[in-house]
Design an enzyme around this catalytic site. Structure first.
Site, PDB file in Angstrom:
ATOM      1  CB  CYS A 120      -0.682  -0.042   1.204  1.00 18.46           C
ATOM      2  SG  CYS A 120      -1.858   1.797   1.541  1.00 18.46           S
ATOM      3  CB  CYS A 150      -3.205   2.672  -6.027  1.00 21.26           C
ATOM      4  SG  CYS A 150      -4.210   1.953  -4.858  1.00 21.26           S
TER       5      CYS A 150
END
Length: 682
Positions: free
Chosen positions: A75, A190
């Site tokens: 992340c 992402c």
């Protein structure tokens, strides 16, 4: 340190699964836990201090229960904020973070216009600006902070419908035109976004290079884990979700394709909007890492566990392509080729057509994010795969699905006539195969090299079979081409017995055995048996004679060129007479064998040898159209021959009274029957 590699992949939601998928390719031997803190998803709505505290608390519970050696923070938001305190708190654990792939984007662009598609938090971070200053100073960089894409990816992964218009609106700002220049590279900052990559490609206003960060993260993980212990088999894999919500079927299928069992019990208890961590830990957390295997075994995944042995072997084949450029992973390509071949497809164009029509079926087993490859690309890849490695992988798979040694193994060669390329002076592929005649299962194959012969190739095949113990206790039958002491000794060394035909290419040996059986003085040492068959418009009578008096043939050589065989225990003669309409034919064949047996058992073994012709070679030509196959370049002919062997073995294992031809046709038409077919071998 623990006894074997344990790797934890952590994310706020499902995006880290793209990293886990690549990690499994880099280190398939390790034990994996995927942990998604979906109770707090998305992390972008938390303040920075709250986010750091949240990640630290969840990580403490995970580390306490599962004792990982490597932790991958999949992340961007968590990596940029929480990595420093995590490394300070657990200095003995290797943490691998996620950063926007700006450097490779700058290296890949030709127009100088690149876009970074990220979450608003990543776009606003000073860290991102520093990466641009360091690696993309000469490029025009467009930062696009999407507030919705991560959530849309989660929605799609849970099987809900996401409209194209919603996705198109989120990616539209990435496409910038400046005069004659246009954006040509978009980096996905992402890990959620690659879950929608196939739809990005379809909805993009013009083609661009999409950079997926997952392969680079996995390579870094593999480098960090390089010193950790390795093992041959894949380790247990499980996934935990902090919310404890039930796993939707679409997500369960995605996880199962990677061999992962999803758990629905929460890891931690959450209370209210503050998402605090209580001291209580759920039942699932208490089972600890050793409980994963039991958890995985208890999951109801339909046909998928029966496919796991096949998919695991596909995943073991080394792929030398640059992973960040790979749109069609090898397991997906090989599953497509095998399923297409099962489904009555005999060339690359037909396989691709079948794959396009049955893409939802294929996605029940593997992701196929980019669909199926085109026929030219499929041909190019199968031309490129090392046939030696592919053949070894097939052999390992065949040994795994039938671990017990077969009783009778026939070895013989066959040419694929359609692979001959006279224009380039290339001879047809000639493959020597080992066939378990009772099980009707191909065990392994070896291609005859240019300028070589079956006589020099058979020892190589025997060596491979012996290395995996596939000949232990078997009776190995080979035609006269391998009737020599060296081959006989190789079979004995593998723990098997040999049954070798003796023909006119060894006139001295053949003559001596013939004279023995004709000698009236030897009749007391000869046992006999007879049988007759009627069918297909002919009648055949067989007379079998065997003798264990072989000492006269097993002594020292009496003259140059005389053949002597180690462990010789039996010689045999098989005489046949065949009536076919107005014709009558006869033949006499001779054999040497290292196993003493009755005339009836010898007759069965001799007849069993011809199963490799009737049940394999004939089927490959007539049912699979092997002689008509026009693959002629690179390693394509050899690799497609192995694909046909995969399909043959799988089809043979189906409990069905239909012929193989009808099984192929039904599998082509009926996805449920295809699922039953490919899932029939455990």
């Amino acid at each position: 340190m623990t006894a074997r590699a344990r790797i934890l992949v952590f994310d706020s939601g499902l995006g880290g699964l793209t990293v886990l998928r690549e990690a499994l390719r880099e280190r398939p031997d390790a034990d994996y836990l995927y942990a998604a803190d979906d109770a707090a998803f998305p992390y972008g709505r938390l303040g920075e201090a709250a986010l750091v505290d949240r990640v630290a608390d969840v990580m403490a519970a995970l580390i306490d229960r599962f004792d990982p050696q490597v932790v991958v923070i999949a992340c961007n938001t968590a990596s940029t904020l929480a990595l420093p305190p995590l490394r300070a708190r657990w200095p003995d654990i290797a943490f691998v973070g996620t950063v926007p792939a700006i450097k490779p984007a700058a290296l890949a662009t030709r127009s100088g216009l690149i876009s970074v598609l990220a979450t608003p938090g990543t776009v606003s971070r000073d860290y991102t600006r520093r990466l641009i200053d360091e690696f993309a100073r000469d490029c025009a960089v467009t930062l696009v902070g999407s507030t919705r894409l991560a959530g849309l990816a989660e929605t799609a992964m849970r099987g809900e419908i996401v409209a194209d218009a919603e996705i198109a609106a989120e990616i539209a700002p990435c496409f910038v035109a400046a005069g004659e220049r246009r954006t040509d590279v978009v980096t996905l900052a992402c890990t959620h976004y690659p879950l929608l990559l196939e739809r990005f490609r379809a909805l993009a206003p013009w083609p661009v290079t999409w950079i997926d960060p997952a392969p680079a993260i996995a390579r870094r993980m593999a480098h960090v884990a390089g010193g950790l212990p390795r093992r041959e088999a894949a380790g247990p894999r499980a996934a935990l979700f902090t919310s404890g919500r039930a796993t939707p079927p679409e997500l369960a299928r995605f996880l199962a394709a990677m061999g992962i069992a999803a758990a629905d019990a929460p890891l931690v208890e959450s209370h209210g909007p503050e998402l605090g961590l209580t001291a209580g830990v759920s039942r699932l957390a208490r089972v600890g890492f050793k409980g994963w295997m039991l958890l995985e075994a208890s999951m109801d995944l339909g046909d998928r566990p029966r496919l796991r042995v096949l998919l695991d072997h596909f995943a073991s084949l080394e792929d030398d392509r640059e992973s960040w450029r790979v749109a069609h992973p090898l397991p997906e390509v090989l599953l497509l080729a095998v399923c297409g071949t099962i489904g009555a497809c005999d060339d690359f164009d037909e396989i691709v057509e079948w794959g396009e029509d049955n893409l939802p079926f294929l996605r029940r087993f593997l992701p196929y994010h980019h669909g199926v490859p085109g026929s030219r690309w499929l041909r190019a890849l199968l031309n490129r795969i090392d046939p030696g490695l592919f053949g070894e992988m097939f052999q390992s798979w065949a040994a795994a699905i039938r671990p017990e040694a077969p009783a009778l193994v026939a070895i013989d060669g066959k040419s694929s006539r359609g692979s001959c390329d006279r224009g380039n002076g290339r001879a047809a592929l000639h493959l020597v195969s080992a066939f378990a005649t009772r099980e009707k299962l191909v065990l392994a194959q070896e291609a005859v090299a240019e300028g070589a012969s079956e006589q020099t190739t058979i020892p190589l095949l025997l060596e491979k079979l012996a290395a995996k113990g596939q000949l232990q206790g078997a009776l190995v039958s080979i035609d006269a081409v391998a009737c020599n002491a060296g081959t006989a000794q190789a079979i004995l060394d593998a723990g098997a017995d040999y049954l070798l035909a003796v023909k006119a290419n060894q006139p001295s040996l053949m003559g001596e055995i013939a004279r023995f059986f004709d000698d009236p003085a030897a009749q007391g040492a000869i046992a006999g048996d007879g049988a007759a068959d009627k069918g297909h418009g002919r009648v055949e009578e067989r007379a079998v004679a065997v003798s264990t008096r072989v000492d006269w043939l097993d002594g020292g050589r009496r003259f140059p060129g005389e053949h002597r065989f180690p462990g010789l225990a039996l010689i045999a003669r098989v005489s046949t007479q065949t009536w076919q309409k107005d014709r009558k034919t006869g033949a006499v064949r001779y054999y040497v064998c290292s196993r003493a047996m009755s005339a009836q058992a010898l007759a069965e073994a001799v007849r069993s040898h011809w199963a490799i012709e009737n049940s394999l070679h004939w089927v490959l030509d007539v049912t699979f159209g092997e002689d008509k196959a026009r693959s002629r370049t690179g390693h394509g002919p050899a690799n497609m021959a192995v694909v046909r062997h995969f399909a043959f073995n799988i089809l043979r294992a189906v409990d069905d009274k239909r012929s193989l031809k009808l099984r192929r046709n039904k599998a082509a038409r009926n996805p449920d029957y295809m699922a039953k077919t490919v899932g029939s071998i455990r």
